[in-house]
Design an enzyme around this catalytic site. Structure first.
Site: not given
Length: 199
Positions: A8, A10
């Site tokens: 992922d 952010d």
């Protein structure tokens, strides 16, 4: 077939600044460079998968995001880390941009981005991992057929668990995540090596 680590963006790869596409505010999480370096040394593709509902909400455009991703790739390349691919979901059911205001199969916790990457990059999902800071990442990984690691730094607030949302491992340090992945892969290789012949 390749093996990959899906990560992922952010809150996991970079500091969690909501809807950020400003390169000046983009900071890599502690241990991320070391973790990705170790994973690449062990022949894992690095694939960034991120929900980008800010596009649907009109906060920025896909072109803006691609510029930000290019900047991030450059930051990592300067440290000797090379991202193999970026995948993002521009949709959000509450969006205001008609083309993106929809429920889709790519927004995590759905596995669409991982499945697309697997097809395009020849990835064996059963030999791959998903690392993220919330349980939607864990669920997307499991639904795609990967193992999962939750980067547990306080970004998950709901803790709704089920068979898809229960991470295989929880860590607070990304280098530890890479250590776990590489050690388990090493153990698996050892298990499949033929026994030495007796003299």
């Amino acid at each position: 077939m390749n093996k990959a680590v899906f990560i992922d963006k952010d809150g996991t790869l970079v500091k969690n600044v909501p809807y950020n596409i400003d390169p000046a505010r983009m900071m890599v999480e502690p241990g991320a460079v070391e973790a990705l370096t170790l994973l690449q040394q062990n022949d894992y593709l690095i694939v960034v998968v991120s929900n980008q509902g800010g596009i649907a909400k009109g906060y920025f455009t896909e072109k803006d995001l691609m510029k930000a991703n290019s900047h991030l790739a450059g930051m990592l390349a300067e440290e000797g880390v090379f991202v193999d691919a970026f995948y993002y979901c521009p949709h959000h059911p509450d969006g205001i941009i008609a083309d993106y205001a929809t429920k889709c199969s790519c927004r995590k916790p759905a596995p669409g981005m991982l499945l697309r990457a697997a097809q395009e990059l020849q990835i064996d999902l059963s030999e791959s991992w998903m690392i993220g800071d919330i349980l939607d990442d864990v669920e997307a990984g499991h639904r795609a057929g990967c193992k999962s690691i939750l980067y547990d730094v306080g970004n998950e607030t709901e803790w709704v668990l089920d068979r898809f949302r229960n991470p295989d491992h929880k860590i607070t340090n990304l280098l530890k995540a890479a250590d776990i992945i590489c050690q388990l892969n090493y153990n698996k290789v050892l298990e499949h090596e033929p026994a030495p012949e007796s003299v």
